[in-house]
Design a protein around this motif. Sequence first.
Motif, PDB file in Angstrom:
ATOM      1  N   UNK A 183     -19.366  -9.123  15.838  1.00 26.12           N
ATOM      2  CA  UNK A 183     -19.100  -9.315  14.409  1.00 26.12           C
ATOM      3  C   UNK A 183     -18.114 -10.437  14.173  1.00 26.12           C
ATOM      4  N   UNK A 184     -17.626 -10.545  12.933  1.00 22.50           N
ATOM      5  CA  UNK A 184     -16.621 -11.548  12.562  1.00 22.50           C
ATOM      6  C   UNK A 184     -15.292 -11.096  13.147  1.00 22.50           C
ATOM      7  N   UNK A 194     -15.315  -7.420  11.811  1.00 18.50           N
ATOM      8  CA  UNK A 194     -16.140  -6.980  10.684  1.00 18.50           C
ATOM      9  C   UNK A 194     -17.592  -7.170  11.094  1.00 18.50           C
ATOM     10  N   UNK A 195     -18.267  -6.055  11.357  1.00 17.59           N
ATOM     11  CA  UNK A 195     -19.636  -6.102  11.846  1.00 17.59           C
ATOM     12  C   UNK A 195     -20.613  -6.388  10.706  1.00 17.59           C
ATOM     13  N   UNK A 196     -21.805  -6.884  11.035  1.00 12.66           N
ATOM     14  CA  UNK A 196     -22.804  -7.170  10.002  1.00 12.66           C
ATOM     15  C   UNK A 196     -23.259  -5.935   9.222  1.00 12.66           C
ATOM     16  N   UNK A 197     -23.074  -4.738   9.802  1.00 10.56           N
ATOM     17  CA  UNK A 197     -23.500  -3.515   9.107  1.00 10.56           C
ATOM     18  C   UNK A 197     -22.459  -2.992   8.125  1.00 10.56           C
ATOM     19  N   UNK A 198     -21.373  -3.761   7.893  1.00 11.82           N
ATOM     20  CA  UNK A 198     -20.356  -3.352   6.935  1.00 11.82           C
ATOM     21  C   UNK A 198     -19.263  -2.477   7.511  1.00 11.82           C
ATOM     22  N   UNK A 199     -19.250  -2.293   8.825  1.00 11.23           N
ATOM     23  CA  UNK A 199     -18.207  -1.511   9.478  1.00 11.23           C
ATOM     24  C   UNK A 199     -17.169  -2.464  10.061  1.00 11.23           C
ATOM     25  N   UNK A 200     -15.904  -2.131   9.855  1.00 10.87           N
ATOM     26  CA  UNK A 200     -14.804  -2.908  10.432  1.00 10.87           C
ATOM     27  C   UNK A 200     -14.194  -2.068  11.546  1.00 10.87           C
ATOM     28  N   UNK A 201     -14.173  -2.626  12.752  1.00 12.15           N
ATOM     29  CA  UNK A 201     -13.539  -1.955  13.888  1.00 12.15           C
ATOM     30  C   UNK A 201     -12.111  -2.477  13.991  1.00 12.15           C
ATOM     31  N   UNK A 222     -13.406   1.173   9.491  1.00  9.23           N
ATOM     32  CA  UNK A 222     -13.396   1.071   8.040  1.00  9.23           C
ATOM     33  C   UNK A 222     -14.773   0.646   7.572  1.00  9.23           C
ATOM     34  N   UNK A 223     -14.984   0.767   6.278  1.00 11.78           N
ATOM     35  CA  UNK A 223     -16.231   0.302   5.675  1.00 11.78           C
ATOM     36  C   UNK A 223     -15.866  -0.757   4.661  1.00 11.78           C
ATOM     37  N   UNK A 224     -16.329  -1.973   4.875  1.00  9.87           N
ATOM     38  CA  UNK A 224     -15.994  -3.047   3.945  1.00  9.87           C
ATOM     39  C   UNK A 224     -16.960  -4.205   4.110  1.00  9.87           C
ATOM     40  N   UNK A 225     -17.266  -4.813   2.991  1.00 10.22           N
ATOM     41  CA  UNK A 225     -18.086  -6.023   3.026  1.00 10.22           C
ATOM     42  C   UNK A 225     -17.211  -7.199   3.445  1.00 10.22           C
ATOM     43  N   UNK A 233     -10.760   3.368   5.468  1.00 14.09           N
ATOM     44  CA  UNK A 233     -10.310   2.929   6.783  1.00 14.09           C
ATOM     45  C   UNK A 233      -9.471   4.051   7.380  1.00 14.09           C
ATOM     46  N   UNK A 234      -9.981   4.641   8.445  1.00 13.24           N
ATOM     47  CA  UNK A 234      -9.291   5.728   9.143  1.00 13.24           C
ATOM     48  C   UNK A 234      -9.041   5.301  10.582  1.00 13.24           C
ATOM     49  N   UNK A 235      -7.894   5.708  11.115  1.00 16.48           N
ATOM     50  CA  UNK A 235      -7.536   5.338  12.475  1.00 16.48           C
ATOM     51  C   UNK A 235      -7.128   6.574  13.267  1.00 16.48           C
ATOM     52  N   UNK A 236      -7.003   6.366  14.563  1.00 13.14           N
ATOM     53  CA  UNK A 236      -6.626   7.433  15.479  1.00 13.14           C
ATOM     54  C   UNK A 236      -5.417   6.954  16.283  1.00 13.14           C
ATOM     55  N   UNK A 237      -4.205   6.987  15.693  1.00 13.90           N
ATOM     56  CA  UNK A 237      -3.035   6.487  16.405  1.00 13.90           C
ATOM     57  C   UNK A 237      -2.655   7.381  17.582  1.00 13.90           C
ATOM     58  N   UNK A 238      -2.309   6.718  18.685  1.00 13.43           N
ATOM     59  CA  UNK A 238      -1.814   7.406  19.876  1.00 13.43           C
ATOM     60  C   UNK A 238      -0.446   6.818  20.203  1.00 13.43           C
ATOM     61  N   UNK A 239       0.470   7.683  20.583  1.00 14.59           N
ATOM     62  CA  UNK A 239       1.844   7.273  20.832  1.00 14.59           C
ATOM     63  C   UNK A 239       2.241   7.588  22.261  1.00 14.59           C
ATOM     64  N   UNK A 240       3.060   6.706  22.824  1.00 15.49           N
ATOM     65  CA  UNK A 240       3.672   6.954  24.120  1.00 15.49           C
ATOM     66  C   UNK A 240       5.153   6.682  23.956  1.00 15.49           C
TER      67      UNK A 240
END
Length: 149
Positions: A27-28, A48-55, A78-81, A107-114
């Motif tokens: 993606x972009x 930002x992937x072509x399917x509208x999903x942002x990793x 996330x979901x965004x154009x 936009x949801x994330x999975x934070x991990x802490x050390x």
Amino acid sequence: MTPKLDYAFTLHVDLAPPHDFGKTAGGEKRFVPITRGILPGGGDWNAARPDGVVHVFAKYTIQAEDGTLLNVTNEGYGRASQETIKAVFGDEPSKASMAEGGAAWYTKTFPRFEVALGPLGWLNSACFVGDLLPPKVLNHVKIDVYEIL
């Protein structure tokens, strides 16, 4: 038993302008340096992937008020154009929250802490979900972090 969410804290993150890699197989692609609230060297590598999903894939180190260092890996989707993504990094980021009718921001994330053992050691043994809020201020985002109980 159904899991519940318990508000833990909010991360306030200042961003530098992104470095755009352009279109890649994933993606972009862009790298967004994180400039305040963390130690130097952290950032978000997102696509930002072509399917509208942002990793989103961010790695950084936070220094707590007591001096404790927290190593953070924060990944999510996330979901965004492309228009919404451009608004996030444009002159008026608040337009991103209004883009696509406002209801489209997700936009949801999975934070991990050390972290070293001590008062913040509980972060090592808990699961979290982050809610990256729509940006309202240029070069600044907030992530509400919830512990999954």
